[in-house]
Design an enzyme around this catalytic site. Sequence first.
Site, short mmCIF file in Angstrom:
data_model
loop_
_atom_site.label_atom_id
_atom_site.label_comp_id
_atom_site.label_asym_id
_atom_site.label_seq_id
_atom_site.Cartn_x
_atom_site.Cartn_y
_atom_site.Cartn_z
N GLU A 23 61.24 78.38 149.76
CA GLU A 23 61.57 77.68 151.00
C GLU A 23 60.81 78.36 152.14
OE1 GLU A 23 65.72 78.06 152.14
OE2 GLU A 23 65.59 76.41 153.59
N HIS A 54 65.93 85.04 153.18
CA HIS A 54 67.07 85.20 152.26
C HIS A 54 66.65 84.96 150.83
CE1 HIS A 54 67.30 80.81 153.25
NE2 HIS A 54 67.59 80.69 151.95
N HIS A 94 66.38 80.14 144.86
CA HIS A 94 65.13 80.13 145.63
C HIS A 94 65.03 81.37 146.51
CE1 HIS A 94 67.84 78.06 148.63
NE2 HIS A 94 67.12 78.73 149.51
#
Lengths: 134, 134
Positions: A130, A7, A79
């Site tokens: 991440e 994502h 992020h």
Amino acid sequence: MIGRLNHVAIAVPDLTAAADQYRKTLGAQVGAPQDEPDHGVTVIFIELPNTKIELLYPLGDASPIRGFLDKNPAGGIHHICYEVDDILAARDHLLASGARVLGTGAPKIGAHGKPVLFLHPKDFNGCLVELEQV
Amino acid sequence: MIGRLNHVAIAVPDLTAAADQYRKTLGAQVGAPQDEPDHGVTVIFIELPNTKIELLYPLGDASPIRGFLDKNPAGGIHHICYEVDDILAARDHLLASGARVLGTGAPKIGAHGKPVLFLHPKDFNGCLVELEQV
């Protein structure tokens, strides 16, 4: 090592307005808001055919994205998340390469219920990265 | 209206170092640098299983990402690109919704040889959004 882009997370100053915009103006498939008290965020997932956009809004006084929105009042990309098969092997490889892992270095359970780690933006072209074990 | 996430573009201060990092540290499939003089950038595409990362580095004195790197010396996420089927229909729908299209409003031919438009970041949660007709 990294696999799919899981994502892109966008911090937004008005979650309802951002969800309406993605639904009506951009014609995307927008989910319902989900409070994630352990992470200090309310999230809305936007399902694209190949990946997800994660809209983030602060939840609670200690939200980790409060400072980001203070610096970026209009919002911004917070992020990006890459998938990995083995988060401990990925962490050890990254540490051996000199990259910094945020926090204690122990994976936490992320907003999707899976182990995640965050890497230091200064080590990755100014991007907060991440890693999520899938 | 929007379809797949075509790419996430990251402006980087050192293209060789960033490519090496994605190849060696993150273990991704990294392409060769391509100069795009019409766009004032040198790009490297990173092929993930479901989408692409586009590393951007300034090319020439009038590069549109020079200012971004001046403000963000470590680099940062510059834009995200969504695919659309019909860029003129998308543009007209966006303008009717009150969103601002950058430039003249006429699509340009983007780095992939396809018509693109950029939307005003202030209208999209602080994110520079590219639309690409596929």
